[in-house]
Design an enzyme around this catalytic site. Sequence first.
Site, PDB file in Angstrom:
ATOM      1  N   CYS A  12       0.859  -1.097   0.050  1.00 27.67           N
ATOM      2  CA  CYS A  12      -0.120   0.035  -0.060  1.00 27.67           C
ATOM      3  C   CYS A  12       0.799   1.111   0.038  1.00 27.67           C
ATOM      4  O   CYS A  12       1.987   1.417   0.547  1.00 27.67           O
ATOM      5  CB  CYS A  12      -0.896  -0.063   1.145  1.00 27.67           C
ATOM      6  SG  CYS A  12      -2.101  -1.533   1.483  1.00 27.67           S
TER       7      CYS A  12
ATOM      8  N   LYS B  14      13.331 -14.657 -11.673  1.00 29.36           N
ATOM      9  CA  LYS B  14      13.128 -13.311 -12.843  1.00 29.36           C
ATOM     10  C   LYS B  14      12.064 -13.749 -13.635  1.00 29.36           C
ATOM     11  O   LYS B  14      11.269 -13.020 -14.222  1.00 29.36           O
ATOM     12  CB  LYS B  14      14.548 -12.996 -13.337  1.00 29.36           C
ATOM     13  CG  LYS B  14      14.787 -11.486 -13.539  1.00 29.36           C
ATOM     14  CD  LYS B  14      14.998 -10.834 -12.348  1.00 29.36           C
ATOM     15  CE  LYS B  14      14.381 -10.619 -11.097  1.00 29.36           C
ATOM     16  NZ  LYS B  14      14.856 -10.252  -9.820  1.00 29.36           N
TER      17      LYS B  14
HETATM   18  O1  M6R Z   1      13.207  -5.005  -0.802  1.00 26.64           O
HETATM   19  P1  M6R Z   1      13.772  -6.421  -0.528  1.00 26.64           P
HETATM   20  O2  M6R Z   1      15.176  -6.287  -1.403  1.00 26.64           O
HETATM   21  O3  M6R Z   1      13.958  -6.695   0.642  1.00 26.64           O
HETATM   22  O4  M6R Z   1      12.864  -7.211  -1.211  1.00 26.64           O
HETATM   23  C1  M6R Z   1      13.041  -8.641  -1.234  1.00 26.64           C
HETATM   24  C2  M6R Z   1      12.079  -9.284  -2.313  1.00 26.64           C
HETATM   25  O5  M6R Z   1      10.672  -9.214  -2.212  1.00 26.64           O
HETATM   26  C3  M6R Z   1      12.349  -9.080  -3.863  1.00 26.64           C
HETATM   27  O6  M6R Z   1      13.683  -9.272  -4.002  1.00 26.64           O
HETATM   28  C4  M6R Z   1      11.387  -9.562  -4.946  1.00 26.64           C
HETATM   29  O7  M6R Z   1      11.975 -11.014  -4.758  1.00 26.64           O
HETATM   30  C5  M6R Z   1      11.678  -9.224  -6.109  1.00 26.64           C
HETATM   31  N1  M6R Z   1      10.554  -8.950  -6.760  1.00 26.64           N
HETATM   32  C6  M6R Z   1      12.576  -9.934  -7.171  1.00 26.64           C
HETATM   33  O8  M6R Z   1      12.704  -9.399  -8.467  1.00 26.64           O
END
Ligand code: M6R
Length: 609
Positions: A2, A486
């Site tokens: 959000c 990815k």
């Molecule tokens: O903001 P963060 O790096 O903590 O986020 C972790 C994951 O949610 C994030 O890397 C997610 O897996 C991505 N969408 C991958 O592309």
Amino acid sequence: MCGIVGCTGRDKASDMIIDGLKKLEYRGYDSAGIALLERGKVLVKKKEGRISNLEKEISGERFTATTGIGHTRWATHGSPTDVNAHPHTSQDGRIAIVHNGIIENYQDLRKKLEKKYGIEFRTDTDSEVIAQLLGVLYEGELESAVRKAVKMMEGAYTFGAIAQDEPDKLVAYRKDTPLIAGMGERNCFIASDMTALLKYLDEIYLIDNGEMVVETPDSLRIYSPDGKEINKKPLKITWNQEDAERGGYPHFMLKEIHEQPKAIKETLARRIGRNGKIKLDGIHLTLKDLQKFNKICIVACGTAYHAGLVGKYIIEQMARIPVETDVASEFRYRDPFVDEKTLFIAISQSGETLDTLMSLREAKNKGARILSIVNVVGSSVARESDDVFYTWAGPEIAVASTKAFTTQLVCLYLLALYMADLKGTVTKEYYNSMVSDLKGLPDKAKRVLRKEGQIESMAKLLYNRDNIFFIGRGIDSSLSYEGSLKLKEVSYINSFATAAGELKHGPIALMEPETTVIALATQDRLYDKMFANMEEINARHAHIVAIVKSGDKKAKTVARDVFTIPKCRDELTPMLSIIPLQLFAYFMARERGENIDKPRNLAKSVTVE
Ligand code: M6R
């Protein structure tokens, strides 16, 4: 997830709020809404779906309000409908709120409000209880009502509120999800993410847990949890508006893939001195500290976790310290062996991922030293760490993380090498040549990007495959997990990744003619083993796409497609081999016509469990 934007001042609030909400679209949402103090009344407009639906709904309206709040909602409690969208109002319609987080005791509060005050709830959300609570507690001053309400709520509740009887006031409160506030020349703002306000502010205040912000057109006051006004130091914003725009690219994901050489250079430049020595500046990691640590725990989610897997290889190899890498959602619930002899490394682009933050707190409670690798300056993970190693990737807008990953790797290389140097586990020659190779990475990454057309052609042939496998050995196995994540994230193609050595223990049963396998074979040390794995798959007539170092003559004997990355030492290949994998995911999704920057069901920043 959000997003919150609010403002009070001299300009048209609806325009500024909608503009800010659009900048937060990348976080993921399924409805949007706005509440304005319009001609003496609280006026709410909200719509399921994209912000464009909301814009359609309000087009033709002649708003004059200069105070208001807006929200993009990612449904948790109650489906994504117009009614459940924020803002929510009190029963009498005089107070409106927008909320990020989850009110854990909302059912109890709801029952009490129904019973004691005869409140009739209109939505299925937990958030409506905030509006209704404020409604019954309000006695002419919004901040007093907020103070009383937060004493009754449990969970994560950062919210913004406006009241009809106080037309030039905006109040916001932070508990566990991000909140920033700022004062521009003509307007004051609040938001959950600084990208919403890059156009309006040069500096912001980072609001901490339990703090309340009270804004009027000419003042911004911040109160501590015990109600005292506090003087905070503002934080200069280093990102600019263009960084958060597509700049001619069809998608943010492609733009961010192409920004990697620059981002890598930036992250390196801030940490390597003119003398070629790594400087960690604010990070105080001495030999004495290192001698105390008997292990390192790296904890993260998603792509950041995959960076942590690479981190395990390189830290163990260079600094000879045992490393455990864990996903945060597992770490926090398994009562891990962590104590004051543990160096805990949290990796997070946003710095707001709830599981990562909670793991950090768990490790901190057990006495560990906390170091974080974070992209967003002043984010919760950064603020709760003993030391922060910032990645200088700039804003990452696409949900699929790309430049955050490569810059996280840069930090891990620098950290590994710094620790190895302190401990004397690498020679001076190794150290110097590694620093020089790190500095050469931006140019090599550019060379990989120039071959984007090869990946695009491959995607045109393979885009309708139902399953794609990724395999690799050693450090390449971590990359295969990231390549697979990815691809599934943006193209929705089913994908599976495994360490190539595991094939015979099960996954090889899935190999049949035309199965597509992306095989990473960039490790000189493990090349023969990996080649044997490719031969086994080729014998089952699978379609192999091999990613190898330039000069490789053997891969084409088993692979139908071969993509080469510039020659580099084994440890550094992830920095280059990830690029064709990112491009592959991108072009596959594009060929399939998917919503690349905002894949279904995903949010950029996962601030709930
Ligand atoms: O903001 P963060 O790096 O903590 O986020 C972790 C994951 O949610 C994030 O890397 C997610 O897996 C991505 N969408 C991958 O592309």
